[in-house]
Design a protein around this motif. Structure first.
Motif, mmCIF file in Angstrom:
data_model
loop_
_atom_site.group_PDB
_atom_site.id
_atom_site.type_symbol
_atom_site.label_atom_id
_atom_site.label_comp_id
_atom_site.label_asym_id
_atom_site.label_seq_id
_atom_site.Cartn_x
_atom_site.Cartn_y
_atom_site.Cartn_z
ATOM 1 N N ASN A 85 -5.878 10.409 5.354
ATOM 2 C CA ASN A 85 -4.667 10.748 6.125
ATOM 3 C C ASN A 85 -3.585 9.665 6.003
ATOM 4 O OD1 ASN A 85 -5.862 13.160 7.116
ATOM 5 N ND2 ASN A 85 -6.913 11.996 8.700
ATOM 6 N N GLY A 86 -3.407 9.157 4.791
ATOM 7 C CA GLY A 86 -2.349 8.183 4.530
ATOM 8 C C GLY A 86 -2.654 6.770 4.955
ATOM 9 N N ALA A 87 -3.897 6.502 5.341
ATOM 10 C CA ALA A 87 -4.272 5.155 5.773
ATOM 11 C C ALA A 87 -5.507 4.690 5.016
ATOM 12 C CB ALA A 87 -4.551 5.134 7.281
ATOM 13 N N LEU A 88 -5.623 3.375 4.867
ATOM 14 C CA LEU A 88 -6.828 2.779 4.312
ATOM 15 C C LEU A 88 -7.899 2.764 5.386
ATOM 16 C CD1 LEU A 88 -5.099 -0.255 2.599
ATOM 17 C CD2 LEU A 88 -6.327 1.550 1.379
ATOM 18 N N LYS A 89 -9.105 3.182 5.043
ATOM 19 C CA LYS A 89 -10.218 3.201 5.992
ATOM 20 C C LYS A 89 -11.354 2.353 5.448
ATOM 21 C CE LYS A 89 -13.696 6.323 7.999
ATOM 22 N NZ LYS A 89 -14.234 7.700 7.990
ATOM 23 N N THR A 90 -11.903 1.470 6.301
ATOM 24 C CA THR A 90 -13.029 0.642 5.888
ATOM 25 C C THR A 90 -14.308 1.479 5.889
ATOM 26 O OG1 THR A 90 -13.597 -0.113 8.131
ATOM 27 C CG2 THR A 90 -11.939 -1.381 6.939
ATOM 28 N N VAL A 91 -15.147 1.244 4.876
ATOM 29 C CA VAL A 91 -16.438 1.922 4.777
ATOM 30 C C VAL A 91 -17.491 0.878 4.406
ATOM 31 C CG1 VAL A 91 -17.797 3.702 3.612
ATOM 32 C CG2 VAL A 91 -15.343 4.069 4.013
ATOM 33 N N GLY A 92 -18.478 0.670 5.271
ATOM 34 C CA GLY A 92 -19.556 -0.268 4.949
ATOM 35 C C GLY A 92 -19.066 -1.696 4.811
ATOM 36 N N GLY A 93 -19.860 -2.513 4.138
ATOM 37 C CA GLY A 93 -19.460 -3.899 3.918
ATOM 38 C C GLY A 93 -20.667 -4.828 4.003
ATOM 39 N N LYS A 109 -2.468 1.556 8.063
ATOM 40 C CA LYS A 109 -1.493 2.507 7.510
ATOM 41 C C LYS A 109 -0.293 1.820 6.872
ATOM 42 C CE LYS A 109 1.192 3.721 11.682
ATOM 43 N NZ LYS A 109 1.615 4.869 12.522
ATOM 44 N N GLU A 110 -0.156 0.512 7.094
ATOM 45 C CA GLU A 110 0.923 -0.224 6.417
ATOM 46 C C GLU A 110 0.470 -1.635 6.099
ATOM 47 O OE1 GLU A 110 5.335 -2.175 7.155
ATOM 48 O OE2 GLU A 110 4.676 -0.617 8.532
ATOM 49 N N PHE A 119 0.861 -1.182 0.000
ATOM 50 C CA PHE A 119 0.000 0.000 0.000
ATOM 51 C C PHE A 119 0.892 1.224 0.000
ATOM 52 C CE2 PHE A 119 -2.128 3.101 3.032
ATOM 53 C CZ PHE A 119 -2.900 3.714 2.059
ATOM 54 N N ASN A 120 0.650 2.140 -0.956
ATOM 55 C CA ASN A 120 1.560 3.278 -1.135
ATOM 56 C C ASN A 120 1.206 4.497 -0.288
ATOM 57 O OD1 ASN A 120 -0.618 4.518 -2.419
ATOM 58 N ND2 ASN A 120 0.147 4.129 -4.491
ATOM 59 N N GLY A 121 0.138 4.411 0.506
ATOM 60 C CA GLY A 121 -0.230 5.522 1.371
ATOM 61 C C GLY A 121 -0.971 6.645 0.668
ATOM 62 N N LYS A 122 -1.219 6.481 -0.641
ATOM 63 C CA LYS A 122 -1.832 7.566 -1.421
ATOM 64 C C LYS A 122 -3.137 7.167 -2.093
ATOM 65 C CE LYS A 122 2.799 9.246 -2.531
ATOM 66 N NZ LYS A 122 3.802 9.375 -3.618
ATOM 67 N N ASN A 123 -3.136 5.951 -2.669
ATOM 68 C CA ASN A 123 -4.315 5.525 -3.426
ATOM 69 C C ASN A 123 -4.388 3.996 -3.433
ATOM 70 O OD1 ASN A 123 -2.493 4.596 -5.512
ATOM 71 N ND2 ASN A 123 -2.403 6.696 -6.275
ATOM 72 N N LEU A 124 -5.310 3.463 -4.203
ATOM 73 C CA LEU A 124 -5.540 2.018 -4.209
ATOM 74 C C LEU A 124 -4.860 1.317 -5.371
ATOM 75 C CD1 LEU A 124 -9.315 2.002 -3.176
ATOM 76 C CD2 LEU A 124 -7.322 1.635 -1.734
#
Length: 201
Positions: A37-45, A193-194, A17-22
């Protein structure tokens, strides 16, 4: 020996994960992941974000995550040994392993176990950011959380019977496979974040 002291590229940590996009990742199922903010965040599911670049085996996967308990606690998981690129979120449940992230459940369904397959060896202290390392070595899977070993499982070891529809089908898993991150629902928000990998051989 630390990664920085190693000369071979196979033993260095490679960020997935590059901290910027998917870039390099693909999502299947409901919900999504967003970068905040540089981290992947879960939304829904319940959905799954998986790394498309390669199947991973004989490697250590390092995931740095936080599960804020503002809404009753985070629930997510790191999927490993997924045999094929998934087109929906349930094949990885039934054909791979979910390394659970959930501090509130019982010893078969809490952080660091192979969900419903293994019972936790320890309940490590967790803080704001936590480091999970998953070692996949042929038929063995070892999980540590913040340096404490939670799981040490070998294919073919006895496991409990499947007790609920949402628990995974039993059976042997692939020696290597795709990895993914679960977005569970609207309430259980988890940040990553990593996500890095270090090859063992």
């Amino acid at each position: 020996m630390t990664a920085s002291a190693d000369t071979g590229s196979k033993s260095e940590w490679k960020p997935l994960f590059n901290g910027k996009n998917l870039d390099g990742w693909k999502h299947v199922g409901p919900g999504e992941f967003v970068v905040e903010n540089g981290a992947l965040k879960t939304v829904g599911g319940m959905g799954l974000l998986y790394y498309t670049g390669e199947k991973i085996g004989n490697a250590v996967i390092r995931v740095v995550y936080k599960a804020p308990d503002d809404n009753g606690g985070g629930n997510s998981g790191v999927f490993i040994r997924i045999p094929e690129q998934p087109t929906e979120p349930w094949m990885p449940v039934n054909k791979g392993y979910e390394v659970q992230i959930d501090d509130s459940d019982d010893d078969w369904h809490r952080t660091g176990v192979l969900y419903s397959f293994t019972k936790t060896l320890a309940q490590p202290k967790t803080g704001e950011w936590n480091t999970m390392e998953i070692t996949i070595e042929d038929e063995r899977t070892v999980v540590t959380v913040n340096g404490t070993k939670v799981t040490d499982f070998k294919e073919g070891s006895p496991v409990p019977e499947k007790k609920a529809k949402h628990e995974p089908d039993r059976g042997k898993r692939a020696a290597s496979g795709y990895i993914g991150l679960q977005n569970h629902n609207d309430v259980d928000v988890v940040y990553f974040k990593e996500v890095s990998v270090r090859k063992l051989k």
